[in-house]
Scaffold this active site. Structure first.
Site, PDB file in Angstrom:
ATOM      1  N   GLY B  18       0.777  -1.359   0.156  1.00 35.49           N
ATOM      2  CA  GLY B  18       0.074   0.090   0.065  1.00 35.49           C
ATOM      3  C   GLY B  18       0.877   1.093  -0.070  1.00 35.49           C
ATOM      4  O   GLY B  18       0.297   2.166   0.173  1.00 35.49           O
ATOM      5  N   ALA B  38       7.138   7.905 -13.568  1.00 34.57           N
ATOM      6  CA  ALA B  38       7.030   6.580 -13.405  1.00 34.57           C
ATOM      7  C   ALA B  38       8.379   6.161 -14.062  1.00 34.57           C
ATOM      8  O   ALA B  38       9.014   6.659 -15.242  1.00 34.57           O
ATOM      9  CB  ALA B  38       6.070   6.074 -14.478  1.00 34.57           C
ATOM     10  N   HIS B  54      -1.374   0.157 -11.630  1.00 38.18           N
ATOM     11  CA  HIS B  54      -0.855   1.332 -10.730  1.00 38.18           C
ATOM     12  C   HIS B  54      -1.487   2.651 -11.571  1.00 38.18           C
ATOM     13  O   HIS B  54      -2.239   3.279 -10.767  1.00 38.18           O
ATOM     14  CB  HIS B  54       0.448   1.451 -11.112  1.00 38.18           C
ATOM     15  CG  HIS B  54       1.194   0.955  -9.801  1.00 38.18           C
ATOM     16  ND1 HIS B  54       1.830   1.722  -8.894  1.00 38.18           N
ATOM     17  CD2 HIS B  54       1.647  -0.387  -9.639  1.00 38.18           C
ATOM     18  CE1 HIS B  54       2.396   1.033  -7.816  1.00 38.18           C
ATOM     19  NE2 HIS B  54       2.309  -0.407  -8.159  1.00 38.18           N
ATOM     20  N   ARG B  55      -1.691   2.593 -12.822  1.00 39.95           N
ATOM     21  CA  ARG B  55      -2.041   3.596 -13.332  1.00 39.95           C
ATOM     22  C   ARG B  55      -3.770   3.783 -12.995  1.00 39.95           C
ATOM     23  O   ARG B  55      -4.099   4.708 -12.642  1.00 39.95           O
ATOM     24  CB  ARG B  55      -2.052   3.487 -14.943  1.00 39.95           C
ATOM     25  CG  ARG B  55      -2.326   4.791 -15.688  1.00 39.95           C
ATOM     26  CD  ARG B  55      -2.084   4.520 -17.301  1.00 39.95           C
ATOM     27  NE  ARG B  55      -1.029   3.814 -17.593  1.00 39.95           N
ATOM     28  CZ  ARG B  55       0.116   4.319 -18.308  1.00 39.95           C
ATOM     29  NH1 ARG B  55       0.191   5.444 -18.757  1.00 39.95           N
ATOM     30  NH2 ARG B  55       1.067   3.496 -18.617  1.00 39.95           N
TER      31      ARG B  55
END
Lengths: 175, 175, 175
Positions: B18, B38, B54-55
């Site tokens: 997290g 990124a 992730h995006r």
């Protein structure tokens, strides 16, 4: 004569976490004579290089160095005094040596516990936390992390202070 | 114009801890314009999928996205402003890219340190703690965790805040 | 009749960190009837030995033992009562079993979340933190640590208390 309060400190951390440097600062702050007990053996070039890096980082600021791959409890008994701090770096390499030479691990851990309880000086132990990854495929690696984990619990239960170090920052777990 | 106090924040954590979501919340709380750097490269389908996840998790809530696998210090220098927060996700993938392309690791780390010290904006770094398992068999993996550990110490020493995240819960180590 | 406040507690830690012993103390402190839900399966001699060691360490001080490798949410629903504490040891073995038998992981996690939210009793979950080492070579191991990490986040978000245990020492992360 400047003296220290007797007892053990445990500094746990991961690889390159800054645990040794932190332990060295703790030892230096006592202001007494500093003795370094190196448990690592130079098995190969990579290990030799790692030991050399530690030595260079530590510098020669008044450390008396002892090399003790196996008889750690005896060495602590022989070296500790109320006007000295001992830095043991590290417990996990000691466990590795005990395993590779087929020693009785439980007996060795009990001897270390006895040395901690009776020491007249201060002993700072550095050790690698190795149990927070995936279960290793290799049986010996699983046994090793079991031994290391048990030793950490045993030493931590006797220690006056325990730290967990990450990214060079100490987190006090006990004391 | 709303501005931030300049400096770096380091968010360390394990896989699926997290840490990215926590870092995104920290960035959002600044209330300034959010830029996402990124460092990951889509080498294969699995990596492509992880980047996509992730995006999706980050959503499109006002993030400007930059892809920068190697020239991270330069990109920070070019992007940072006092009315912006940068989120770099993640340092360990940057180290991987530097190693795979044979870059000078120490020089790259020093450039990053210089970028942190001089940045006019806020930069939140996400990174994987990888040093708390068994010593890897693979030499490159051992070098990788040495590099990652050193970088974490370096960034943590310059950061104003450092967090360790486990199970989605942040533990403040510094600040 | 002595009762407990309902809800979940998560105890995370590494291998041989003392997490189970700590969780057992937490359960015992409630003073209510203690039920132990073992998720581990004795696949081979080593696993059988580990399960036996846990059993011996726990002793027979009034524990009612249930073995439940897969239907953990249902078992919690069936067993929990306001005058009972349940100790689930451990979540990571449950995830392993779900994966090996090809169950729907997301559905199982959602069922567990529902069980936590509605339980009338106290449930203490033990789990291994496995995401702090090098990325494993093995794809199934990578998926496993992704699942484990997501589950930890989900349980931690619903738990009233979360602890991270190292060297036998608990660090409170929540509560």
């Amino acid at each position: 004569m400047k003296t220290v309060s007797p007892g053990a400190v445990l500094v746990l951390g991961g690889a390159r976490s800054g645990k040794s440097a932190f332990a060295e600062r703790l030892a230096a702050e006592t202001g007494v004579s500093k003795h370094y007990i190196a448990t690592g053996r130079a098995w190969d070039d990579e290990m030799r290089e790692r030991i050399e890096q530690h030595r260079a980082q530590r510098g020669s600021h008044g450390w008396v160095t002892h090399e003790e791959p196996l008889a750690l409890p005896e060495r602590i008994n022989d070296t500790a005094r109320k006007d000295r701090v001992l830095l043991v770096d590290c417990l996990t390499l000691w466990v590795t040596n005990l395993m590779l030479e087929g020693h009785d691990i439980k007996a060795a851990f009990d001897d270390l516990a006895a040395a901690i309880v009776t020491t007249p000086g201060r002993v700072v132990f550095v050790s690698n936390e190795v149990g927070l990854g995936i279960v290793p495929d290799n049986k010996m690696a699983r046994e090793f992390r079991d031994h290391a984990g048990r030793l950490h619990q045993q030493v931590a239960s006797l220690a006056t202070e325990v730290y967990f170090v990450a990214a060079g920052l100490p987190l006090k777990m006990k004391g």
